[in-house]
Design a protein around this motif. Structure first.
Motif, PDB file in Angstrom:
ATOM      1  N   LYS A   3       8.773   8.346 -14.721  1.00 32.71           N
ATOM      2  CA  LYS A   3       8.210   8.983 -13.708  1.00 32.71           C
ATOM      3  C   LYS A   3       6.498   7.835 -13.468  1.00 32.71           C
ATOM      4  N   ASP A   4       6.731   7.038 -13.951  1.00 35.61           N
ATOM      5  CA  ASP A   4       5.076   5.783 -14.150  1.00 35.61           C
ATOM      6  C   ASP A   4       5.398   5.140 -12.763  1.00 35.61           C
ATOM      7  N   LYS A   5       6.814   5.240 -11.980  1.00 33.59           N
ATOM      8  CA  LYS A   5       6.837   4.993 -10.497  1.00 33.59           C
ATOM      9  C   LYS A   5       7.227   5.493  -9.157  1.00 33.59           C
ATOM     10  N   VAL A   6       6.802   6.384  -9.424  1.00 34.03           N
ATOM     11  CA  VAL A   6       7.078   7.537  -8.723  1.00 34.03           C
ATOM     12  C   VAL A   6       6.118   7.453  -7.305  1.00 34.03           C
ATOM     13  N   GLU A   7       4.716   7.059  -7.108  1.00 39.49           N
ATOM     14  CA  GLU A   7       3.676   6.678  -6.013  1.00 39.49           C
ATOM     15  C   GLU A   7       4.433   4.968  -5.960  1.00 39.49           C
ATOM     16  N   ALA A   8       4.983   3.696  -6.182  1.00 40.12           N
ATOM     17  CA  ALA A   8       5.707   3.113  -6.012  1.00 40.12           C
ATOM     18  C   ALA A   8       6.783   3.540  -5.433  1.00 40.12           C
ATOM     19  N   SER A   9       7.531   4.669  -6.026  1.00 41.85           N
ATOM     20  CA  SER A   9       8.676   4.870  -5.233  1.00 41.85           C
ATOM     21  C   SER A   9       8.792   5.067  -3.651  1.00 41.85           C
ATOM     22  N   MET A  10       7.709   6.156  -3.417  1.00 45.98           N
ATOM     23  CA  MET A  10       6.694   6.807  -2.320  1.00 45.98           C
ATOM     24  C   MET A  10       6.614   5.614  -1.504  1.00 45.98           C
ATOM     25  N   ALA A  11       5.943   4.738  -2.244  1.00 47.68           N
ATOM     26  CA  ALA A  11       5.579   3.379  -1.499  1.00 47.68           C
ATOM     27  C   ALA A  11       6.577   2.332  -0.397  1.00 47.68           C
ATOM     28  N   ALA A  12       8.140   2.464  -0.897  1.00 42.39           N
ATOM     29  CA  ALA A  12       8.974   2.021  -0.692  1.00 42.39           C
ATOM     30  C   ALA A  12       9.986   2.657   0.503  1.00 42.39           C
ATOM     31  N   ILE A  13       9.830   4.040   0.106  1.00 44.90           N
ATOM     32  CA  ILE A  13      10.473   4.931   0.679  1.00 44.90           C
ATOM     33  C   ILE A  13       9.332   4.610   2.039  1.00 44.90           C
ATOM     34  N   ARG A  14       8.561   4.771   2.037  1.00 39.03           N
ATOM     35  CA  ARG A  14       7.829   5.020   3.267  1.00 39.03           C
ATOM     36  C   ARG A  14       7.724   3.704   4.555  1.00 39.03           C
ATOM     37  N   GLY A  15       7.756   2.597   3.465  1.00 42.63           N
ATOM     38  CA  GLY A  15       7.999   1.593   4.362  1.00 42.63           C
ATOM     39  C   GLY A  15       9.146   1.002   4.717  1.00 42.63           C
ATOM     40  N   GLY A  16      10.449   1.808   4.522  1.00 40.96           N
ATOM     41  CA  GLY A  16      11.652   1.488   4.915  1.00 40.96           C
ATOM     42  C   GLY A  16      12.268   0.250   4.488  1.00 40.96           C
ATOM     43  N   TYR A  17      12.140   0.870   3.245  1.00 41.95           N
ATOM     44  CA  TYR A  17      13.064  -0.804   2.287  1.00 41.95           C
ATOM     45  C   TYR A  17      14.366   0.667   1.628  1.00 41.95           C
ATOM     46  N   ASP A  27       0.906  -1.064  -0.236  1.00 44.71           N
ATOM     47  CA  ASP A  27      -0.532   0.091   0.204  1.00 44.71           C
ATOM     48  C   ASP A  27       1.435   1.089   0.229  1.00 44.71           C
ATOM     49  N   ALA A  28       0.147   2.525   0.234  1.00 41.66           N
ATOM     50  CA  ALA A  28       1.287   3.781  -0.416  1.00 41.66           C
ATOM     51  C   ALA A  28       2.070   3.688   0.907  1.00 41.66           C
ATOM     52  N   GLY A  29       1.581   3.055   2.149  1.00 45.40           N
ATOM     53  CA  GLY A  29       2.543   3.022   3.885  1.00 45.40           C
ATOM     54  C   GLY A  29       4.311   2.387   3.187  1.00 45.40           C
ATOM     55  N   GLY A  30       3.680   1.124   1.932  1.00 42.36           N
ATOM     56  CA  GLY A  30       4.313   0.051   1.898  1.00 42.36           C
ATOM     57  C   GLY A  30       5.223  -1.141   2.892  1.00 42.36           C
ATOM     58  N   ARG A  31       3.231  -1.112   3.482  1.00 50.40           N
ATOM     59  CA  ARG A  31       3.018  -2.656   3.991  1.00 50.40           C
ATOM     60  C   ARG A  31       2.629  -3.162   2.823  1.00 50.40           C
ATOM     61  N   ALA A  32       2.551  -5.048   3.097  1.00 46.82           N
ATOM     62  CA  ALA A  32       2.018  -5.889   2.119  1.00 46.82           C
ATOM     63  C   ALA A  32       1.041  -6.139   2.410  1.00 46.82           C
ATOM     64  N   ILE A  33      -0.272  -5.981   1.284  1.00 48.02           N
ATOM     65  CA  ILE A  33      -1.336  -6.314   1.359  1.00 48.02           C
ATOM     66  C   ILE A  33      -1.720  -7.505   1.064  1.00 48.02           C
ATOM     67  N   PRO A  34      -2.240  -8.234   2.547  1.00 47.20           N
ATOM     68  CA  PRO A  34      -2.738  -9.380   2.747  1.00 47.20           C
ATOM     69  C   PRO A  34      -4.306 -10.013   1.088  1.00 47.20           C
ATOM     70  N   GLY A  35      -3.570 -10.968   1.113  1.00 47.53           N
ATOM     71  CA  GLY A  35      -4.388 -11.317  -0.068  1.00 47.53           C
ATOM     72  C   GLY A  35      -4.544 -12.870  -1.006  1.00 47.53           C
ATOM     73  N   PRO A  36      -5.166 -13.203  -2.044  1.00 46.68           N
ATOM     74  CA  PRO A  36      -5.551 -14.183  -2.830  1.00 46.68           C
ATOM     75  C   PRO A  36      -3.647 -15.027  -2.847  1.00 46.68           C
ATOM     76  N   MET A  37      -2.538 -14.279  -3.498  1.00 51.97           N
ATOM     77  CA  MET A  37      -1.589 -14.468  -3.830  1.00 51.97           C
ATOM     78  C   MET A  37      -0.886 -15.159  -2.957  1.00 51.97           C
ATOM     79  N   GLU A  38      -0.556 -14.236  -1.299  1.00 47.67           N
ATOM     80  CA  GLU A  38       0.871 -14.482  -0.621  1.00 47.67           C
ATOM     81  C   GLU A  38       0.962 -16.166  -0.285  1.00 47.67           C
TER      82      GLU A  38
END
Length: 324
Positions: free
Chosen positions: A291-305, A256-267
Motif C-alpha cells: 500500500k505504500d506504493k499506491v500513490e506512485a502506482s497511480m502516477a504510473a498508470i495515469r502516465g501511460g506506463y 508527478d501525480a500524472g506520471g510526468r517527469a519532473i525537471p530538476g537537478p538530477m536529470e
C-alpha cells in the motif's frame, strides 16, 4: 492388482526414493496421506514430512492457473477503471506486510512467462521487487529474447543493483542480457554528457531504447526509499522534487501525480533510458506489492506506463478508492 496393492508389495523405501514415491502417489495418483502411510508402513507424519521435503527440494511445482487471478472481480474492475489490458490480483487476507510482498512477487513470477514471446526485448527497472521476482521465477527458455538494463549502476547496500536484476532475470528466461556499463548518476552534467558520448555507452543506450516490453515497480518519495538508500538522490534532491509535486519514482526519475517527469537537478546527471521511451509500449508490466506504493502506482498508470498490473486485493482496493 491395483496400484496401491502393488505399492504394498514393495516394502519400505527410504531416502530420496521414498520422497519421490510419496510425492508421485499424492500429487499424480491422488491418494490420501492415510493410504500412502499404510502402503509403505510409515506414519502419516512421515508422509507429511516427505511431501514438505519434496516441495523444499523443488521436486514438485504447485501452481494455480492465471485465470484464477486475472478474472478476479477486482482484476476486472482495475482493467475497466484504468483501461488496462489485464490485471493479476492475489489474495492477501490475514497476511503480514512481508507475506503480502512475497505473494505478489510470486504471482508476478508465475504470470510473467505467459506475457513474453520469442524476440521480445524486455526492459527492466531495478529494486527488491524485480530482484526477488527473478529469484522466484521458474527456468524458461524463450527464443531470441533480450533483457535490457534500463538504469545505470548504483552502490546499493541491499544487493539488488540494476545489473543484478537484469542479469538474474535473463538467466531465468534463457535470454541475452544487455547491461548498461555506466553509473546511474554522475557528479556533474558535463561528465554525464561526456560518458553518454563514449562509443560503448552510446551503443548500449541506443540498445536499451529498442525495448518493446517493460517490467518495473515504482519507488516511493519517502526518506527511506531505495532511491535515497542507493545514493541516487540526496535529501536536498528529494526535498526539491517533493516541493515540485513528486508522487513517485520510475526508473530512477521522479514523476508527478500524472506520471510526468519532473525537471530538476538530477536529470542531466543521470545515465539511463529517456522517460518518453517508457510510455505507449505494447506492454508495461507494473508489480505493486504494498500500500505504500499506491500513490506512485497511480502516477504510473495515469502516465501511460502500465498495460498489465500485478498486485494484491488490499492494494487493488486502495487503487480503486484513490481513483474515486
Amino acid at each position: 492388482m491395483n496400484q496401491l496393492s502393488k505399492r504394498r508389495t514393495m516394502g519400505r523405501v527410504s531416502g530420496e526414493n521414498a520422497v519421490i514415491e510419496v510425492a508421485w502417489l499424492y500429487y499424480h495418483d491422488g491418494l490420501n496421506q492415510k493410504d500412502i502411510a499404510e502402503a509403505f508402513g510409515i506414519s502419516r507424519a512421515t508422509v507429511v514430512n516427505y511431501l514438505q521435503e519434496a516441495r523444499e527440494k523443488g521436486l514438485i511445482r504447485i501452481t494455480l492457473a492465471a485465470p484464477a487471478f486475472t478474472t478476479h472481480r477486482l482484476a476486472a474492475e482495475l482493467c475497466r477503471r484504468f483501461g488496462l489490458t489485464a490485471a493479476y490480483v492475489v489474495p492477501d487476507e490475514g497476511t503480514t506486510q512481508e507475506q503480502q510482498f512475497m505473494r505478489v512477487v510470486r504471482g508476478a513470477a508465475l504470470w510473467l512467462p505467459e506475457l513474453l514471446a520469442p524476440g521480445d526485448r524486455l526492459g527492466v527497472a531495478w529494486g527488491r521487487t524485480v530482484f526477488d521476482l527473478a529469484a522466484a521465477l521458474e527456468r524458461h527458455d524463450i527464443a531470441d529474447m533480450t533483457v535490457l538494463q534500463l538504469v545505470g549502476s548504483m552502490a546499493t547496500p541491499y544487493g539488488f543493483t540494476a545489473e543484478a536484476c537484469s542479469t538474474r532475470l535473463a538467466q531465468r528466461l534463457g535470454a541475452r542480457c544487455l547491461n548498461l556499463h555506466a553509473p546511474a548518476i554522475l557528479s556533474s552534467a558535463d561528465l554525464a554528457a561526456a560518458l553518454r558520448a563514449e562509443p560503448i555507452i552510446s551503443r548500449q543506450l541506443a540498445g536499451i531504447e529498442t525495448l518493446n516490453k517493460l517490467l518495473f515497480s515504482v519507488g516511493t518519495i519517502l526518506p527511506d526509499s531505495h532511491i535515497m538508500s542507493a545514493g541516487l538522490a540526496t535529501q536536498a534532491d528529494l526535498d526539491h522534487y517533493v516541493a515540485a509535486g513528486a508522487a513517485g519514482v520510475i526508473c530512477g526519475r521522479f514523476v508527478d501525480a500524472g506520471g510526468r517527469a519532473i525537471p530538476g537537478p538530477m536529470e542531466a546527471r543521470m545515465i539511463g533510458i529517456p522517460m518518453e521511451r517508457l510510455t505507449g509500449l505494447p506492454m508495461g508490466i507494473l508489480v505493486t506489492p504494498g500500500k505504500d506504493k499506491v500513490e506512485a502506482s497511480m502516477a504510473a498508470i495515469r502516465g501511460g506506463y502500465v498495460t498489465h498490473l500485478v498486485t494484491c486485493t488490499t492494494v487493488a482496493e486502495a487503487l480503486l478508492s484513490a481513483a474515486g
